[in-house]
Design an enzyme around this catalytic site. Structure first.
Site, PDB file in Angstrom:
ATOM      1  N   ILE A   1       8.780  -5.992 -13.839  1.00 27.06           N
ATOM      2  CA  ILE A   1       7.898  -6.074 -12.788  1.00 27.06           C
ATOM      3  C   ILE A   1       6.533  -5.019 -12.911  1.00 27.06           C
ATOM      4  O   ILE A   1       6.517  -4.177 -12.771  1.00 27.06           O
ATOM      5  CB  ILE A   1       8.501  -6.060 -11.390  1.00 27.06           C
ATOM      6  CG1 ILE A   1       9.746  -7.192 -11.369  1.00 27.06           C
ATOM      7  CG2 ILE A   1       7.462  -6.434 -10.248  1.00 27.06           C
ATOM      8  CD1 ILE A   1      10.361  -7.004 -10.127  1.00 27.06           C
ATOM      9  N   PRO A   2       5.432  -5.799 -12.988  1.00 23.76           N
ATOM     10  CA  PRO A   2       4.102  -4.871 -13.181  1.00 23.76           C
ATOM     11  C   PRO A   2       3.583  -4.630 -12.008  1.00 23.76           C
ATOM     12  O   PRO A   2       2.553  -5.093 -11.488  1.00 23.76           O
ATOM     13  CB  PRO A   2       3.051  -5.896 -13.894  1.00 23.76           C
ATOM     14  CG  PRO A   2       3.759  -7.422 -13.557  1.00 23.76           C
ATOM     15  CD  PRO A   2       5.097  -7.398 -13.416  1.00 23.76           C
ATOM     16  N   CYS A   3       4.127  -3.619 -11.260  1.00 25.82           N
ATOM     17  CA  CYS A   3       3.890  -2.946  -9.982  1.00 25.82           C
ATOM     18  C   CYS A   3       2.418  -2.374  -9.798  1.00 25.82           C
ATOM     19  O   CYS A   3       1.856  -2.042  -8.918  1.00 25.82           O
ATOM     20  CB  CYS A   3       4.904  -2.075  -9.353  1.00 25.82           C
ATOM     21  SG  CYS A   3       5.575  -1.163 -10.656  1.00 25.82           S
ATOM     22  N   HIS A   4       1.909  -2.171 -11.128  1.00 25.79           N
ATOM     23  CA  HIS A   4       0.434  -1.653 -11.174  1.00 25.79           C
ATOM     24  C   HIS A   4      -0.414  -2.586 -11.157  1.00 25.79           C
ATOM     25  O   HIS A   4      -1.412  -2.281 -10.889  1.00 25.79           O
ATOM     26  CB  HIS A   4       0.379  -0.948 -12.622  1.00 25.79           C
ATOM     27  CG  HIS A   4       0.481  -1.796 -13.785  1.00 25.79           C
ATOM     28  ND1 HIS A   4       1.696  -2.087 -14.117  1.00 25.79           N
ATOM     29  CD2 HIS A   4      -0.544  -2.550 -14.381  1.00 25.79           C
ATOM     30  CE1 HIS A   4       1.263  -3.083 -15.428  1.00 25.79           C
ATOM     31  NE2 HIS A   4      -0.066  -3.224 -15.331  1.00 25.79           N
ATOM     32  N   ARG A   5      -0.241  -3.935 -10.795  1.00 28.29           N
ATOM     33  CA  ARG A   5      -1.047  -5.031 -10.745  1.00 28.29           C
ATOM     34  C   ARG A   5      -0.988  -5.528  -9.258  1.00 28.29           C
ATOM     35  O   ARG A   5      -1.674  -6.285  -8.982  1.00 28.29           O
ATOM     36  CB  ARG A   5      -0.809  -6.392 -11.574  1.00 28.29           C
ATOM     37  CG  ARG A   5      -0.856  -6.077 -13.011  1.00 28.29           C
ATOM     38  CD  ARG A   5      -0.607  -7.224 -13.766  1.00 28.29           C
ATOM     39  NE  ARG A   5      -0.542  -6.968 -15.407  1.00 28.29           N
ATOM     40  CZ  ARG A   5       0.458  -7.344 -16.036  1.00 28.29           C
ATOM     41  NH1 ARG A   5       1.179  -8.601 -15.561  1.00 28.29           N
ATOM     42  NH2 ARG A   5       0.518  -7.100 -17.193  1.00 28.29           N
TER      43      ARG A   5
END
Length: 106
Positions: free
Chosen positions: A53-57
């Site tokens: 999961i790309p939580c940085h997006r």
DNA sequence: ACTTTGACTTGCA
DNA sequence: ATGCAAGCCAAAG
């Protein structure tokens, strides 16, 4: 299907080079003002095996990287976004170019 | 079990 | 534009 799972699915669906806001994710799962849940879900993800999961997006409504403090370093988040050709306006993401609206869950 | 806090957003003054 | 309060759901003390 818990709210967390729905949040995970949506965040995981964010395409590279795009970002979305806590509010939009919250709205997509039905919780209009449940934006804080998104933060909790991501926090849980950050300390879990859900590294897909790309939580940085995920940024706040202003495009600011409010969650950068929860990464290894406060600037990893921005570096990852810049690595995806995401443009920044000051300390915030250029939402007018990179805002991605998550699909409704039903 | 109750209170406080949290990677948020919105409304009113 | 700035400041305070409310609301959402879940986790920690």
């Amino acid at each position: 299907m818990d709210l967390y799972d729905q949040i995970h699915n949506i965040v995981r669906a964010i395409p590279p080079g795009k970002v979305t806001t806590y509010g939009h994710i919250a709205a997509a799962i039905g919780a209009r003002s449940g934006a804080r849940l998104v933060g909790w879900a991501l926090n849980a993800v950050a300390h879990s095996d859900r590294l897909d999961i790309p939580c940085h997006r995920v940024v706040n409504r202003l495009g600011e990287l409010s969650g950068r403090m929860h990464f290894e370093t406060p600037f990893v988040m921005r570096e990852r976004l810049e690595a995806e050709d995401v443009r920044f306006v000051g300390d915030a993401v250029d939402l007018s170019r990179h805002l991605w609206i998550p699909p409704m869950q039903g």
